[in-house]
Design a protein around this motif. Structure first.
Motif, mmCIF file in Angstrom:
data_model
loop_
_atom_site.group_PDB
_atom_site.id
_atom_site.type_symbol
_atom_site.label_atom_id
_atom_site.label_comp_id
_atom_site.label_asym_id
_atom_site.label_seq_id
_atom_site.Cartn_x
_atom_site.Cartn_y
_atom_site.Cartn_z
ATOM 1 N N THR A 134 32.916 126.477 -25.018
ATOM 2 C CA THR A 134 33.560 127.011 -23.819
ATOM 3 C C THR A 134 34.337 128.292 -24.078
ATOM 4 O O THR A 134 34.984 128.807 -23.170
ATOM 5 N N GLY A 173 31.422 117.278 -19.033
ATOM 6 C CA GLY A 173 32.084 117.906 -17.901
ATOM 7 C C GLY A 173 32.713 119.235 -18.237
ATOM 8 O O GLY A 173 32.849 120.107 -17.361
ATOM 9 N N ASP A 176 30.586 122.160 -17.339
ATOM 10 C CA ASP A 176 30.572 122.433 -15.906
ATOM 11 C C ASP A 176 31.792 123.263 -15.514
ATOM 12 O O ASP A 176 31.701 124.181 -14.684
ATOM 13 N N ALA A 179 30.987 126.712 -16.512
ATOM 14 C CA ALA A 179 30.074 127.355 -15.570
ATOM 15 C C ALA A 179 30.818 127.832 -14.322
ATOM 16 O O ALA A 179 30.585 128.947 -13.839
ATOM 17 N N ARG A 180 31.719 127.029 -13.815
ATOM 18 C CA ARG A 180 32.481 127.432 -12.623
ATOM 19 C C ARG A 180 33.411 128.599 -12.948
ATOM 20 O O ARG A 180 33.626 129.485 -12.103
ATOM 21 N N GLU A 227 26.056 125.122 -4.864
ATOM 22 C CA GLU A 227 26.498 124.893 -6.245
ATOM 23 C C GLU A 227 25.501 124.080 -7.046
ATOM 24 O O GLU A 227 25.296 124.342 -8.235
ATOM 25 N N GLU A 228 24.860 123.099 -6.421
ATOM 26 C CA GLU A 228 23.954 122.254 -7.195
ATOM 27 C C GLU A 228 22.761 123.037 -7.741
ATOM 28 O O GLU A 228 22.105 122.603 -8.689
ATOM 29 N N LEU A 231 24.794 125.953 -10.463
ATOM 30 C CA LEU A 231 25.575 125.399 -11.567
ATOM 31 C C LEU A 231 24.756 125.239 -12.846
ATOM 32 O O LEU A 231 25.179 125.693 -13.920
ATOM 33 N N PRO A 232 23.559 124.609 -12.812
ATOM 34 C CA PRO A 232 22.800 124.474 -14.072
ATOM 35 C C PRO A 232 22.346 125.819 -14.641
ATOM 36 O O PRO A 232 22.285 125.998 -15.865
ATOM 37 N N ARG A 235 25.474 127.392 -16.187
ATOM 38 C CA ARG A 235 25.866 126.615 -17.376
ATOM 39 C C ARG A 235 25.025 127.021 -18.579
ATOM 40 O O ARG A 235 25.555 127.305 -19.663
#
Length: 604
Positions: A134, A173, A176, A179-180, A227-228, A231-232, A235
């Motif tokens: 991260t 998590g 994620d 990613a955000r 987002e769905e 997001l991947p 990420r």
């Protein structure tokens, strides 16, 4: 080359001779004893507890055995004297020629001195660092990174086939959240005023270029996705951007891993290693469906008051069984670690080493439990068929978990806070850039890993005896300077020259010279013991002692000119002392190499 092993062999031979003569029982084992350096140097060069160890099986008094051994060992031409102390300890003083020969043996062996086949090519997996992908490495990762790398070097030095591994936690998590955070910086790169970074996201400046790169690759297309969908994508992109950053941070410490193992790969590309691992445990009757009691005194994110798939870790010393699957069928965080270690074993590793931070101590029992379960054994049941225990098969598979404690930063004795490019922590690169790689690595190893380490920026850069890394490196550089100075008087006494390598060493009889050589004699045994205990700090301490002995002998020469390494009127003695210095150089160089620290030829 190992003086201790040679004398141990001669003690064993003396025992065999005494057995052949009928002075000791014929079935008495000539092994199981130690040869060590006496605590009091006035007692001799070496000491053995052979008589103490063998007294009971021989049904004799230890001193009686010791006196018989004394008489036999005194016949050895390499042994100057033998004495019996206390109830039966045997102290041995060697002839100076033994130490003189050792100098030549070290020179001839070169970098092979101290190496061994202790590991016999056995495969060892050392997993260390394994920080979440991260952001850049922070100073908290530094000690574990250095410790794990030095331990891997140490094990390789004694003959193990070592794999250095980094476990990339890219399935939880926290990625994620990454990613955000990157998506926010992506919006910023497209010109949006994002304001203050919301709580719970990563605020570091290092994410700005990641967001800019994302904008350059995708333009505004991600803004129109839910987002769905984004997001991947974000990420994966973020991890691909940050892992090179982590590799670069580690490279600044001269740390390079052989394997970067992705946690996400456990359940990708049509495979499900987690499912396989659970099935393997279920086949051993170590999985059941049940409920766990509420944790006492702290929260457990994996606890729920519903029936879950549980692993019988209490059979292996854990304080409670552990959940692998939640009631909704999703895997727990621990299940991923179970599958990861199952994968290591499937790759053929039988000795595993994990380096943990102090905040993961509570996680140790469950990890030891699961590796013990995979190692093999059988379930024991009571008369009613109820499972009651697990009987190990005594296989060779094992897991060692090494815990490194915290590092506190100081400057001149005061807590020190540096620039925080990462936003919330001091980076590893900040520390390396401030003081250099070698001081960081050496000082991270100059404490036992479980002890808290106070890292003072001022002290690790000062040029004094109180700074261990300077003191050891200066010893190597001082030895190199002795050769440079000697060549001004004797041009043919160059490093590795025949006149040095074949020097007449019989003049090395001064007590300080012999003590220095005796320090070098300890190197093979020190390395072997440090590898067995998996404690690289022992090597750092030893190198300081060797450096101290060299500096001490140099100082004696200042006070007594006849002890100086360079004797302008005596080329034979100068060559002998240069040979001794070259042997010191070799040991310091080899030891520093294991620690991942440079052995300089000169110091500024």
């Amino acid at each position: 080359m190992d003086v201790f092993a040679q004398i141990e062999s001669r003690v064993a031979a003396a025992l065999e001779a005494l057995k052949a003569e009928g002075q000791l029982p014929a079935d008495l084992p000539a092994s199981g004893f130690d040869v060590e350096t006496p605590r009091d140097p006035t007692h001799g060069d070496l000491s053995t507890n052979a008589a103490m160890v063998l007294a009971k099986p021989a049904r004799m008094k230890p001193r009686d055995i010791a006196e018989k051994l004394q008489a036999r060992l005194e016949q050895d031409e390499d042994i100057a004297s033998v004495s019996v102390a206390g109830p039966g300890f045997i102290n041995i003083t060697l002839q100076p020629g033994v130490w003189q020969r050792l100098v030549r043996e070290i020179l001839n062996a070169g970098a092979a001195y101290g190496r061994s086949e202790q590991g016999k090519g056995q495969r060892v997996n050392v997993e260390y660092v394994s920080a979440n992908p991260t952001g850049p490495m922070h100073v908290g990762h530094c000690r574990g990174a250095v410790f794990g790398d030095a331990l891997a070097n140490l094990l390789a030095f004694v003959g193990y086939d070592v794999t250095r591994e980094y476990y990339v936690n890219d399935a939880g998590g926290q990625v994620d959240v990454l990613a955000r955070s990157v998506f926010l910086r992506y919006r910023e790169a497209l010109g949006e005023d994002i304001g203050a970074i919301p709580e719970g996201l990563y605020p570091g400046e290092y994410l700005k270029p990641v967001g800019e790169a994302l904008a350059k690759e995708h333009g505004q297309s991600l803004l129109n996705m839910p987002e769905e969908r984004w997001l991947p994508l974000v990420r994966t992109f973020a991890i691909e951007q940050i892992m090179p950053m982590i590799r670069d941070d580690l490279a600044a410490l001269n740390i390079r891993h052989d394997v970067f193992f992705s946690e996400a790969s456990l359940t990708q590309s049509g495979t499900d290693k987690v499912k396989e691992a659970i099935a393997a445990l279920r086949a051993k009757d170590l999985i059941y469906e049940g409920r766990l009691p509420r944790p006492k005194g702290h929260e457990d994110d994996e606890w729920e008051d519903r029936e879950q798939t549980l692993f019988r870790s209490t059979l292996f010393g854990d304080d409670e069984d552990r959940a692998l699957m939640k009631s909704d069928g999703s895997y727990t965080y621990f299940a991923g670690d179970v599958a990861y270690h199952y994968d290591k074993l499937q790759r053929g590793y039988r000795h595993l080493v994990n380096v943990f931070g102090a905040d993961h101590i509570g996680y140790i029992p469950r990890m030891l439990a699961v590796v013990a379960a995979f190692a093999g054994g059988t379930v024991e049941r009571d008369a009613k068929g109820k499972l009651k225990s697990w009987q190990s098969s005594g296989g060779s598979t094992d897991l060692a978990i090494k815990v490194v404690n915290l590092v506190k930063l100081f400057k001149n004795g005061e807590p020190y806070k540096m620039s925080k490019r990462a936003g919330t922590f001091v980076t590893l690169r900040d520390v390396v850039d401030e003081v250099g790689r070698d001081p960081v690595r050496f000082m991270m190893l100059y404490r036992k890993e479980l002890e808290q380490l106070d890292f003072d920026f001022a002290k690790v850069t000062e040029q004094s005896k109180d700074n261990p890394v300077f003191y050891v490196q200066y010893a190597h550089a001082r030895a190199a300077s002795a050769f440079r100075n000697a060549q001004n008087v004797f041009p043919d006494l160059a490093p590795r020259s025949a006149k040095v390598w074949e020097a007449d060493l019989s003049g090395l009889t001064d007590a300080g010279e012999l003590d220095l050589i005796k320090k070098l004699a300890q190197f093979p045994r020190l390395i072997a013991g440090a590898a067995r205990a998996e404690e690289p700090h022992r090597l750092a301490f030893y190198l300081y002692d060797v450096a101290s002995a060299l500096h001490g002998q140099w100082t004696r020469g200042n006070d007594s000119p006849h002890l100086r390494f360079i004797q302008p009127e005596d080329g034979v003695m100068t060559a002998a002392r240069l040979a001794m210095i070259a042997a010191v150089q070799q040991v310091i160089s080899s030891g520093l190499s294991v620690l991942g620290v440079e052995a300089p030829e000169s110091m500024r």
